[in-house]
Design an enzyme around this catalytic site. Structure first.
Site, PDB file in Angstrom:
ATOM      1  N   SER A  68       0.802  -1.214   0.000  1.00  0.00           N
ATOM      2  CA  SER A  68       0.000   0.000   0.000  1.00  0.00           C
ATOM      3  C   SER A  68       0.844   1.277   0.000  1.00  0.00           C
ATOM      4  O   SER A  68       1.619   1.509  -0.909  1.00  0.00           O
ATOM      5  CB  SER A  68      -0.937  -0.080   1.210  1.00  0.00           C
ATOM      6  OG  SER A  68      -1.827   0.972   1.224  1.00  0.00           O
ATOM      7  N   ASP A 284      -1.435   1.519  -3.845  1.00  0.00           N
ATOM      8  CA  ASP A 284      -2.278   0.467  -4.422  1.00  0.00           C
ATOM      9  C   ASP A 284      -3.683   0.972  -4.732  1.00  0.00           C
ATOM     10  O   ASP A 284      -4.600   0.189  -4.983  1.00  0.00           O
ATOM     11  CB  ASP A 284      -2.326  -0.779  -3.515  1.00  0.00           C
ATOM     12  CG  ASP A 284      -2.962  -0.493  -2.167  1.00  0.00           C
ATOM     13  OD1 ASP A 284      -2.972   0.677  -1.743  1.00  0.00           O
ATOM     14  OD2 ASP A 284      -3.448  -1.441  -1.514  1.00  0.00           O
ATOM     15  N   GLU A 376     -11.978   6.376   6.415  1.00  0.00           N
ATOM     16  CA  GLU A 376     -10.932   6.749   7.345  1.00  0.00           C
ATOM     17  C   GLU A 376     -10.459   8.139   6.920  1.00  0.00           C
ATOM     18  O   GLU A 376     -10.549   8.493   5.738  1.00  0.00           O
ATOM     19  CB  GLU A 376      -9.767   5.760   7.254  1.00  0.00           C
ATOM     20  CG  GLU A 376     -10.142   4.374   7.717  1.00  0.00           C
ATOM     21  CD  GLU A 376      -8.949   3.435   7.829  1.00  0.00           C
ATOM     22  OE1 GLU A 376      -8.738   2.893   8.913  1.00  0.00           O
ATOM     23  OE2 GLU A 376      -8.224   3.245   6.837  1.00  0.00           O
ATOM     24  N   GLY A 500      -0.666  -1.024  13.164  1.00  0.00           N
ATOM     25  CA  GLY A 500      -0.816  -2.421  12.750  1.00  0.00           C
ATOM     26  C   GLY A 500      -0.016  -2.703  11.491  1.00  0.00           C
ATOM     27  O   GLY A 500      -0.025  -3.821  10.994  1.00  0.00           O
ATOM     28  N   THR A 501       0.653  -1.684  10.950  1.00  0.00           N
ATOM     29  CA  THR A 501       1.383  -1.903   9.695  1.00  0.00           C
ATOM     30  C   THR A 501       2.846  -1.490   9.779  1.00  0.00           C
ATOM     31  O   THR A 501       3.614  -1.774   8.878  1.00  0.00           O
ATOM     32  CB  THR A 501       0.740  -1.107   8.532  1.00  0.00           C
ATOM     33  OG1 THR A 501       0.779   0.283   8.865  1.00  0.00           O
ATOM     34  CG2 THR A 501      -0.682  -1.525   8.275  1.00  0.00           C
TER      35      THR A 501
HETATM   36  P1  NG1 Z   1      -1.908   1.503  11.095  1.00  0.00           P
HETATM   37  O1  NG1 Z   1      -0.479   1.391  10.678  1.00  0.00           O
HETATM   38  O2  NG1 Z   1      -2.474   0.378  11.882  1.00  0.00           O
HETATM   39  O3  NG1 Z   1      -2.174   2.856  11.721  1.00  0.00           O
HETATM   40  C1  NG1 Z   1      -2.591   2.308   8.628  1.00  0.00           C
HETATM   41  C2  NG1 Z   1      -3.665   3.361   8.619  1.00  0.00           C
HETATM   42  C3  NG1 Z   1      -5.012   2.668   8.610  1.00  0.00           C
HETATM   43  C4  NG1 Z   1      -5.144   1.699   7.453  1.00  0.00           C
HETATM   44  C5  NG1 Z   1      -3.936   0.782   7.394  1.00  0.00           C
HETATM   45  C6  NG1 Z   1      -3.913  -0.105   6.190  1.00  0.00           C
HETATM   46  C7  NG1 Z   1      -3.653   5.562   9.716  1.00  0.00           C
HETATM   47  C8  NG1 Z   1      -3.503   6.308  10.974  1.00  0.00           C
HETATM   48  N1  NG1 Z   1      -3.573   4.230   9.805  1.00  0.00           N
HETATM   49  O4  NG1 Z   1      -2.774   1.500   9.757  1.00  0.00           O
HETATM   50  O5  NG1 Z   1      -6.009   3.628   8.596  1.00  0.00           O
HETATM   51  O6  NG1 Z   1      -5.349   2.379   6.248  1.00  0.00           O
HETATM   52  O7  NG1 Z   1      -2.699   1.510   7.462  1.00  0.00           O
HETATM   53  O8  NG1 Z   1      -3.369   0.445   5.058  1.00  0.00           O
HETATM   54  O9  NG1 Z   1      -3.835   6.174   8.665  1.00  0.00           O
HETATM   55 ZN    ZN Z   2      -3.570   1.340   0.162  1.00  0.00          ZN
END
Ligand code: NG1
Ligand code: ZN
Length: 547
Positions: A68, A284, A376, A500-501
């Site tokens: 992404s 993506d 979001e 989470g990423t």
């Molecule tokens: P994490 O890294 O868990 O904050 C980010 C985005 C999510 C979502 C995911 C997946 C922010 C603050 N967080 O997650 O909204 O889009 O990546 O791509 O933008």
């Molecule tokens: Zn994306």
């Protein structure tokens, strides 16, 4: 068909040995990390997708290879369930276990999944695979395909596609084409047809001008937009920058994440007239944000919250005009700007709910409404319509123009997941119908200044949250300290959560002024460093004035 699980082990040992000892987790959007460590993860996800397909009676399961908005060296994988949703939560744990066992334990682990879930391995299965345009994606795609082949499953490779296109293919195939044709051409056709019917030959209207600058983040969204342009017959004039062909790295100094988080245009932005409508997608193409510069050169962002409020307001108007009774709702996360929530609740009288970060949570909640709008703040979102909504609208469309418009909007929207290009065409349609330019759009409410920071800590999982991530329950005492700091700022709000990423803790802050917002984010960031085991260099204070 007889399956020999030894094949899985043999493939793994010979071609996709597990090279990393670090435990990885199925995160906000699947597995992500440095591409060089992902071969074994991909192979195993090919295996898992095949098992999942058999578990779901042979329905198509999707596997998307992308990281992404992450930088170029990263890659990742997410699984798509039969109705286009993200992989069911209980299987996330199965996926996590499967990628973390050693090569020697793999055969046994696969056997366990088969047994625990009562999977008949002799039945047919189908896996669709797509990838972004990172240079390591083809290698990883082959690993996924080999995972499928190891279990004698069927695999269909779509090559370079956007994440939302892959979701669309999965749903189209599983609905026996009721949702559309599961081909790239079918996807373009469906969206462009609806878009052009909604334009109805009226390309400009009031303050709305029919051209746009499109930042493709050097990613797959750039290539696909060029395909759209070829097929659109001038219904929208799109200039694509950051095409990623030859020069430019994916997401580097451009794209939706850069524009949203840095709160500035992509570095390669050409000189344009003030108030020119510009749009950025991510690597993506499942996120989209709008932006423009005014006549003083000041930058303005129209993010996911703005898109959500624009869409929600418009849908509400159409539903009212159509004299139909449907339950509408908007779903946001803690990152939604406080001003957007106030606007939608107080002015539009639209029900709003807040859920944890991650599209799976938003999508799930949105399904509770007849028309569920979810976004979001970073621009990832879409609208879902219940069967009841679709039937009611179709009936009303026999007599009401507004309901006809609603019907076409359903075709324009990629209900399966947030889709940057479909969302952009939706925004363009609404602005066109309203005769609005970016100034009209942005004047509906004033965003509160906001700031995001990343803090490196030893183990980000020491942070645990509740109340849709707005409160932190661990480490003990951190929330009390955050509350004390927040109380010193007018309209102050701040929360922290583990990403989470990425291997970081994210800090979010908003307040009445930019300076206050920067100070608040910095103070909370320091608290995280102090109380949650900060590592790395000392946090530097953000300074909007210098951006
Ligand atoms: P994490 O890294 O868990 O904050 C980010 C985005 C999510 C979502 C995911 C997946 C922010 C603050 N967080 O997650 O909204 O889009 O990546 O791509 O933008
Ligand atoms: Zn994306």
């Amino acid at each position: 068909m007889s399956i020999n699980l030894r094949t899985v082990y043999a493939f793994a040992r010979e071609m996709y040995p597990k090279t990393s000892k670090e435990t990885i987790q199925y995160g906000t959007a699947g597995f992500r990390g440095k591409a060089e460590f992902l071969d074994s993860v991909m192979f195993r996800m090919g295996v898992l997708a095949t098992l999942r397909s058999r578990y779901r009676g042979g329905s198509v399961i999707g596997v998307m290879i992308t990281a992404s908005h992450n930088p170029e060296p990263d890659n990742g994988v997410k699984l798509v369930d039969p109705k286009g949703e993200m992989l069911e939560a209980s299987w996330e744990a199965i996926a996590t276990d499967l990628v973390n066992v050693s090569d020697q334990e793999l055969e046994q682990q696969v056997a366990k999944i088969i047994k625990d879930n009562n999977i008949d391995v002799t039945t047919s299965s189908q896996v669709f695979v797509g990838m972004d345009n990172r240079y390591h994606s083809p290698r990883l795609l082959k690993a996924v395909a080999d995972g499928v082949i190891a279990l004698k499953g069927n695999v269909k490779e779509y090559g370079i596609v956007t994440t939302p296109m892959l979701h669309y293919f999965v749903v189209a195939a599983n609905t026996k084409e009721a949702y559309g044709k599961p081909t790239e051409e079918g996807y373009y056709e469906k969206l462009i047809k609806a878009f052009e019917l909604l334009r109805n030959g009226r390309l400009e209207n009031g303050n709305y001008r029919n051209s746009i600058i499109y930042d493709g983040a050097n990613g797959v969204g750039a290539r696909k937009m060029l395909q759209f342009i070829k097929r659109m017959k001038g219904s929208l004039n799109v200039t694509v920058i950051n095409q990623g062909i030859g020069v430019g790295k994916i997401n580097e100094d451009c794209g939706a994440d850069y524009v949203k988080v840095q709160q500035r245009p992509p570095k390669s932005m050409p000189e344009v007239e003030p108030f020119t409508r510009c749009v950025s997608v991510d690597g993506d193409a499942d996120r989209v944000v709008y932006f423009f510069s005014d006549d003083k050169g000041e930058f303005h962002l129209l993010d996911g919250d703005r898109i959500a409020t624009l869409v929600a307001g418009y849908l509400m108007e159409l539903v009212t005009q159509s004299e139909i009774n449907l339950r509408l709702g908007l779903v946001q996360t803690a990152y939604a700007n406080g001003a957007s929530t106030d606007y939608i609740v107080d002015k539009l009288k639209f029900p709003v709910s807040c859920v944890p970060t991650g599209v799976k949570h938003l999508h799930h909640k949105a399904l509770e409404y007849d028309i569920g709008v979810y976004f979001e703040a970073n621009g990832h979102g879409t609208i879902v319509f219940s069967d009841n909504a679709k039937a009611t609208i179709a009936q009303a469309a026999e007599t009401k123009e507004s309901a006809k418009t609603l019907l076409l909007l359903i075709d324009l929207i990629n209900e399966t997941v947030g889709d940057a290009i479909s969302d952009m065409l939706l925004v363009e349609t609404i602005l066109n119908h309203k005769g609005w330019d970016v100034q009209d759009w942005i004047s509906s409410y004033n965003d509160l200044p906001n700031r995001q920071l990343k803090v490196k800590v030893q183990d980000r999982n020491v942070i645990e949250t509740t109340n849709a991530e707005r409160e932190c329950v661990k480490p003990e005492g951190l929330q009390t300290e955050i509350n004390k700091v927040v109380a010193n700022y007018k309209r102050g709000r701040s929360f922290v959560r583990p990403s989470g990423t990425e291997d970081v803790v994210r800090v979010y802050a908003e307040a009445a002024t930019k300076e206050d917002t920067d100070d608040l984010a910095y103070e909370v960031g320091l608290l995280v460093q102090k109380l949650a085991g900060g590592v790395g260099p000392e946090l530097t204070k953000p300074n909007s004035a210098h951006l």
